[in-house]
Write a protein that holds these residues in place. Structure first.
Motif, PDB file in Angstrom:
ATOM      1  N   THR A   1       0.832  -1.199   0.000  1.00 49.43           N
ATOM      2  CA  THR A   1       0.000   0.000   0.000  1.00 49.43           C
ATOM      3  C   THR A   1       0.873   1.258   0.000  1.00 49.43           C
ATOM      4  O   THR A   1       0.564   2.241  -0.657  1.00 49.43           O
ATOM      5  CB  THR A   1      -0.926  -0.005   1.228  1.00 49.43           C
ATOM      6  OG1 THR A   1      -1.777  -1.148   1.155  1.00 49.43           O
ATOM      7  CG2 THR A   1      -1.785   1.238   1.286  1.00 49.43           C
TER       8      THR A   1
ATOM      9  N   GLN B   1      -7.826   0.278  -0.494  1.00 54.39           N
ATOM     10  CA  GLN B   1      -8.057  -1.014   0.153  1.00 54.39           C
ATOM     11  C   GLN B   1      -9.329  -0.958   1.009  1.00 54.39           C
ATOM     12  O   GLN B   1     -10.122  -1.883   0.985  1.00 54.39           O
ATOM     13  CB  GLN B   1      -6.840  -1.338   1.034  1.00 54.39           C
ATOM     14  CG  GLN B   1      -6.759  -2.764   1.490  1.00 54.39           C
ATOM     15  CD  GLN B   1      -5.390  -3.085   2.106  1.00 54.39           C
ATOM     16  OE1 GLN B   1      -4.527  -2.225   2.237  1.00 54.39           O
ATOM     17  NE2 GLN B   1      -5.206  -4.334   2.481  1.00 54.39           N
TER      18      GLN B   1
ATOM     19  N   ASP C   1      -5.637  -1.198  -4.973  1.00 53.96           N
ATOM     20  CA  ASP C   1      -5.139  -1.835  -3.757  1.00 53.96           C
ATOM     21  C   ASP C   1      -6.111  -2.928  -3.313  1.00 53.96           C
ATOM     22  O   ASP C   1      -7.103  -2.640  -2.651  1.00 53.96           O
ATOM     23  CB  ASP C   1      -4.975  -0.780  -2.659  1.00 53.96           C
ATOM     24  CG  ASP C   1      -4.083  -1.275  -1.535  1.00 53.96           C
ATOM     25  OD1 ASP C   1      -3.764  -2.487  -1.518  1.00 53.96           O
ATOM     26  OD2 ASP C   1      -3.708  -0.459  -0.679  1.00 53.96           O
TER      27      ASP C   1
HETATM   28 MG   LIG Z   1      -2.230  -2.751   2.064  1.00 53.00          MG
END
Ligand SMILES: [Mg+2]
Ligand SMILES: Nc1ncnc2c1ncn2[C@@H]1O[C@H](COP(=O)(O)OP(=O)(O)OP(=O)(O)O)[C@@H](O)[C@H]1O
Lengths: 252, 263
Positions: free
Chosen positions: B47, B82, B158
């Protein structure tokens, strides 16, 4: 929707039921009428006060102070709270000040305020405004700080310019906390106002309660207590309604 | 032509005594129009790479250079986060149309542009709903649509399909491939699914446990256009999956040891 209606009906019915029980208890002699008169005798006293125009005058005086004081405190409070929440420098500068002034019970300042603003409405309005101001600042600051960082990331990733960031992200994101904060502020301002009217006023619901007590007119005193309660309930309902309209994504 | 050049990237978080070195010596060049997948153990800095490329995080050292695009009017990148990051106070349409609103496009036109994307993700019926009415997988799909609508030069994704059920995952993987094949987009795609990485990517970047570096880069030369479902039946698919798992296995074990030591 049906469930909501049922809940509303219940919120109205339960106080009515309590009143009936109270009246029955009074009739049966279970309550000492010298301290706690029956609902009917209070209603009669209220009717008299209303007919003479005295009641409207007191309500008017209190409402005027409440609204002016609340607005004078809440508007700058929301503004300062927003800026403190958004800017760490402003926050660092003002935090100690707010932290020091917030815990002072503002009613304790009433004598001082009366010296400065006189015996009229000014001092009462200011004491209400001050109570609202610090509470609002703290609530709004927290509301803005609590905004999830991801929203700022998304906004930045999609190139949000500052005015739109404020209008589309920060304001709606903080709105639930802002409204909850204002509701608490409104409750506090009622308490402070009544306190101020007890000791330093010739009008208003607080004055009505206090002067009735001094002349042992218990029914009138209860009229005052009930009116101020209704005022509190109505203002809370009003803010609840604002919340329903302004925060539709939280509706449940 | 190189679209994204990542050079000696390093990133640490926190102060001296509680320092996390998230990335160390991370080098990667991504071609214009390339689809690159990143796999690696949890907490290895995937990330972080994406956020630095998106300009949401500044590197401690090293550089990310992004070549300017030829066509104007496209944002440089759009990220699918995410944790999706939908705005709870906006309806599904407004969330998906967010990039258009920021570009000053009027309400009616925004709606017209957005509705086909809502159909693609199978949520046109929900366009007036708020995110809290949606399931986790539905929210993830909305956040995908939001990035597609922005029509960026670079898509940063992500773990976009992590919250989806297997069927929706397959549909959206195919949809992503169609959108990507028909465009000149560069895609940087993080996933925990080795199979997903093989099915989608031109190359797979395997990262080490923290501090994240590149352990290996695996080229995937299945022909395009691909069908994710058919690809899975290919015998070479299983072999690739196994070999990439072998590369990852040690790193995942190391990451788990690190986590246990930290707690
Ligand atoms: Mg991550
Ligand atoms: N803002 C931050 N402050 C402190 N540490 C951070 C921050 N962001 C990430 N880290 C740390 O950096 C490391 C890498 O984080 P990152 O989120 O990039 O991992 P990841 O590879 O995306 O993991 P996952 O697969 O679980 O999403 C982790 O150890 C994490 O704790």
């Amino acid at each position: 929707m049906k469930r909501v209606n049922q809940e509303r009906a219940l919120t109205i019915l339960s106080p009515v039921a309590a009143l009936i029980v109270w009246q029955l208890a009074s009739n049966a002699g279970l309550v000492n009428q010298r301290y706690v008169p029956s609902p009917l005798s209070i209603a009669v006293a209220g009717w008299d006060l209303a007919l003479s125009g005295e009641l409207a005058q007191h309500i008017g005086a209190s409402l005027r102070r409440l609204v002016v004081g609340f607005v004078l405190g809440a508007v700058p409070g929301v503004f300062i709270g927003m800026v403190m929440g958004l800017n760490r420098w402003v926050r660092a500068a003002l935090d100690p000040l707010v932290a020091a002034l917030y815990p002072i019970p503002k009613i304790a300042l009433l004598p001082l305020l009366m010296l400065v603003f006189g015996l009229g409405d000014g001092s009462k309005v200011v004491v209400v405004a001050m109570s609202v101001l610090f509470l609002t600042i703290i609530n709004i600051t927290v509301g803005v700080l609590q905004l999830d960082k991801i929203y700022f990331d998304v906004a930045r990733n999609y190139g949000t310019p500052w005015p739109k960031l404020f209008r589309r992200v920060i304001l709606p994101g903080a709105l639930p906390t802002i409204l909850a904060g204002l509701r608490i502020s409104l409750g506090v301002s009622l308490v402070v106002l009544v306190g101020a009217e007890f000791v330093a006023s010739q009008s208003g619901i607080g004055y009505l309660i206090w002067s009735s007590w001094q002349t042992l007119m218990v029914e009138q005193m209860f009229v005052g207590i009930i009116v101020i309660t209704i005022l509190g309930v109505l203002s809370t309902l009003f803010l609840h309604e604002c919340e329903r309209l302004l925060v539709p994504w939280r509706r449940d | 032509m190189i679209k994204i050049a990542i050079d000696k990237l390093a990133k640490s978080f926190g102060d001296d005594d509680r320092r996390t070195v998230a990335l160390h010596d991370f080098d990667l060049s991504i071609d214009d129009g390339e689809f690159v997948c990143i796999v690696g153990p949890s907490g290895c800095g995937k990330t972080t790479v994406l956020r630095i490329v998106a300009g949401l995080e500044t590197p401690t050292s090293g550089t990310v250079t992004i070549a300017p695009g030829s066509a104007t009017g496209h944002p440089q990148n759009a990220m699918v986060f995410q944790e999706h990051g939908l705005f709870p106070w906006m309806t599904v349409v407004d969330n998906v149309a967010y990039s258009l609103e920021m570009r000053g496009i009027g309400k009616r036109e925004r709606r017209e542009q957005v509705m086909p994307f809502l159909e693609k993700i199978g949520l046109s019926r929900f366009h007036k709903h708020y995110p809290r009415d949606l399931s986790g997988g539905m929210r993830q799909r909305v956040s995908l649509a939001r990035a597609f609508v922005a029509d960026p030069e670079i898509l940063l994704m992500d773990e976009p399909f992590a919250a989806l059920d297997a069927q929706n995952k397959l549909i959206l993987q195919e949809e992503l491939l169609r959108i990507w094949e028909g465009s000149a987009k560069t895609v940087l795609f993080i996933t925990h699914g080795i199979d997903e990485a093989i099915a989608l990517g031109d190359r797979i970047v395997v990262m080490t446990a923290q501090p994240g570096r590149i352990k290996e880069i695996v080229p995937i030369d299945f022909p395009r256009p691909r069908s994710v479902a058919e690809l899975r039946a290919d015998p070479r698919f299983g072999a690739l999956e196994l070999s990439i798992w072998r590369m990852l296995e040690d790193e995942v074990r190391t990451a788990r040891r690190q986590e246990e030591a930290a707690s």
